[in-house]
Motif scaffolding. Structure first.
Motif, short mmCIF file in Angstrom:
data_model
loop_
_atom_site.label_atom_id
_atom_site.label_comp_id
_atom_site.label_asym_id
_atom_site.label_seq_id
_atom_site.Cartn_x
_atom_site.Cartn_y
_atom_site.Cartn_z
N ALA A 49 0.82 -1.21 0.00
CA ALA A 49 0.00 0.00 0.00
C ALA A 49 0.86 1.25 0.00
O ALA A 49 0.62 2.20 -0.76
CB ALA A 49 -0.92 -0.01 1.22
N ARG A 50 1.88 1.27 0.84
CA ARG A 50 2.78 2.42 0.89
C ARG A 50 3.49 2.62 -0.45
O ARG A 50 3.67 3.75 -0.91
CB ARG A 50 3.81 2.21 2.00
N SER A 51 3.89 1.52 -1.07
CA SER A 51 4.58 1.61 -2.36
C SER A 51 3.67 2.20 -3.41
O SER A 51 4.10 3.03 -4.23
CB SER A 51 5.08 0.23 -2.79
N ALA A 52 2.41 1.79 -3.41
CA ALA A 52 1.45 2.32 -4.40
C ALA A 52 1.27 3.82 -4.22
O ALA A 52 1.11 4.56 -5.20
CB ALA A 52 0.12 1.60 -4.27
N GLU A 53 1.30 4.26 -2.99
CA GLU A 53 1.02 5.67 -2.69
C GLU A 53 2.22 6.59 -2.91
O GLU A 53 2.04 7.79 -3.09
CB GLU A 53 0.52 5.78 -1.25
N ALA B 11 10.72 -2.39 -1.90
CA ALA B 11 11.79 -1.40 -1.98
C ALA B 11 11.24 0.01 -2.14
O ALA B 11 11.93 0.99 -1.81
CB ALA B 11 12.74 -1.73 -3.13
N ALA B 12 10.02 0.11 -2.65
CA ALA B 12 9.42 1.43 -2.91
C ALA B 12 8.58 1.94 -1.74
O ALA B 12 7.98 3.01 -1.84
CB ALA B 12 8.56 1.36 -4.17
N CYS B 13 8.53 1.21 -0.62
CA CYS B 13 7.62 1.60 0.45
C CYS B 13 8.13 2.77 1.27
O CYS B 13 7.34 3.43 1.97
CB CYS B 13 7.31 0.41 1.36
N GLY B 14 9.42 3.04 1.22
CA GLY B 14 9.97 4.19 1.93
C GLY B 14 10.13 4.01 3.42
O GLY B 14 10.37 4.98 4.14
N LEU B 15 10.01 2.77 3.90
CA LEU B 15 10.12 2.49 5.34
C LEU B 15 11.18 1.41 5.56
O LEU B 15 10.85 0.22 5.58
CB LEU B 15 8.77 2.04 5.90
N PRO B 16 12.44 1.76 5.74
CA PRO B 16 13.49 0.76 5.96
C PRO B 16 13.20 -0.22 7.09
O PRO B 16 13.46 -1.43 6.93
CB PRO B 16 14.73 1.61 6.24
#
Length: 233
Positions: A104-108, A152-157
Motif C-alpha cells: 500500500a505504501r509503495s502504491a502511494e 523497496a518502494a515503500c519508503g520504510l526501511p
C-alpha cells in the motif's frame, strides 16, 4: 615472547565481516526458496562452498537459529524447520498484514524508477510462466524479486527489515508451492494476483495493492496447506 597489550584493542574486522557475509549468503538461500523445509545444512560443506572457515558459518547459523529460520535437531543437525499448520497459518497471516502495508505504501509513494523496476520484475515472472516447461526454481526466485521490488518502494526501511526476516521462514515454504508444483506457475493465481498488484501500484491505489498482495500470499498458503506436508503439532 609476550604479545603487546595494544593488540587486544584491535577489532576482529575480518572475522566479523566473514560472519556477516556468511549470514547474508545463507539468508539468501532461505529467502530465495533454494532450501525446503527439512533440508539439512552442513557447517563444513557451507564453509567450503563459501571459501571460509567453519567459525563464521557457525556464527551465521547461530543468528539464523535465533531468527527461527533454522533449528537444531535432537541429533544436533542443523535444518530448515518444518512448520506446523498453526505456525504456517500465523506466518501467512502476519505476512499478509505486514507485506500488505508495504504494498500500500509503495502504491502511494513510488516514483518512476521504482515503478519501472516493479514492471520489469512482474514481466520477468510472467515470461518465465509462459515458457513451455516453466522452471520452478527460477519462478521462486523471480517471485521473490517482484515482491522485494514492491517493498523497496515503500519508503520504510524498518518495515523492509521486518519483511526480510519473515522471508527467511517464508522462502522455503514458497518453495513447496511454485518449485514443487511448476504447473501452478501457469495455472495458478500468481500471475493474476501480480497483475492486479501492478495495476494498483500504477494507479497509486494503496488499498487495492494491499488486497492483491494479501490475496497472492493467501492463495499460495491455501495451496500449500492442501498438500498436507506440514506438521499438525
Amino acid at each position: 615472547m609476550n604479545s603487546s597489550p595494544a593488540l587486544a584493542d584491535l577489532p576482529q574486522i575480518e572475522r566479523r565481516t566473514l560472519a556477516e557475509t556468511a549470514y547474508d549468503a545463507l539468508s539468501d538461500l532461505l529467502a530465495s526458496g533454494r532450501l525446503v523445509p527439512g533440508d539439512r545444512l552442513s557447517l563444513r560443506q557451507s564453509a567450503a562452498a563459501l571459501g571460509v572457515s567453519v567459525m563464521p558459518v557457525r556464527e551465521a547459523v547461530s543468528r539464523l537459529v535465533a531468527d527461527g529460520a533454522l533449528e537444531v535437531a535432537p541429533n544436533r543437525a542443523i535444518r530448515v524447520p518444518v512448520l506446523t499448520v498453526a505456525e504456517f497459518r500465523a506466518l501467512a497471516e502476519t505476512r499478509m498484514a505486514v507485506e500488505g502495508l508495504a504494498a500500500a505504501r509503495s502504491a502511494e509513494r513510488r516514483d518512476a524508477a521504482e515503478l519501472a523496476a516493479i514492471r520489469r520484475a512482474e514481466a520477468a515472472f510472467r515470461a518465465a510462466a509462459a515458457a513451455p516447461r516453466p522452471d520452478g526454481a527460477r519462478a521462486v526466485a523471480l517471485n521473490r524479486d517482484l515482491h522485494f521490488a514492491v517493498y523497496a518502494a515503500c519508503g520504510l526501511p524498518p518495515l523492509r527489515e521486518i519483511i526480510a526476516r519473515l522471508w527467511l521462514k517464508a522462502g522455503p515454504m514458497i518453495n513447496l508451492d511454485l518449485r514443487a508444483h511448476p504447473e501452478r506457475i501457469v495455472g495458478g493465481c500468481a500471475i493474476r494476483r501480480h497483475a492486479e498488484m501492478l495495476a494498483a501500484i500504477e494507479a497509486c491505489d494503496g488499498p487495492a495493492a494491499a488486497a492483491a498482495l494479501a490475496a497472492d500470499i493467501g492463495d499460495a498458503a491455501e495451496f500449500i496447506l492442501s498438500r498436507g506436508r506440514l506438521r499438525e503439532t
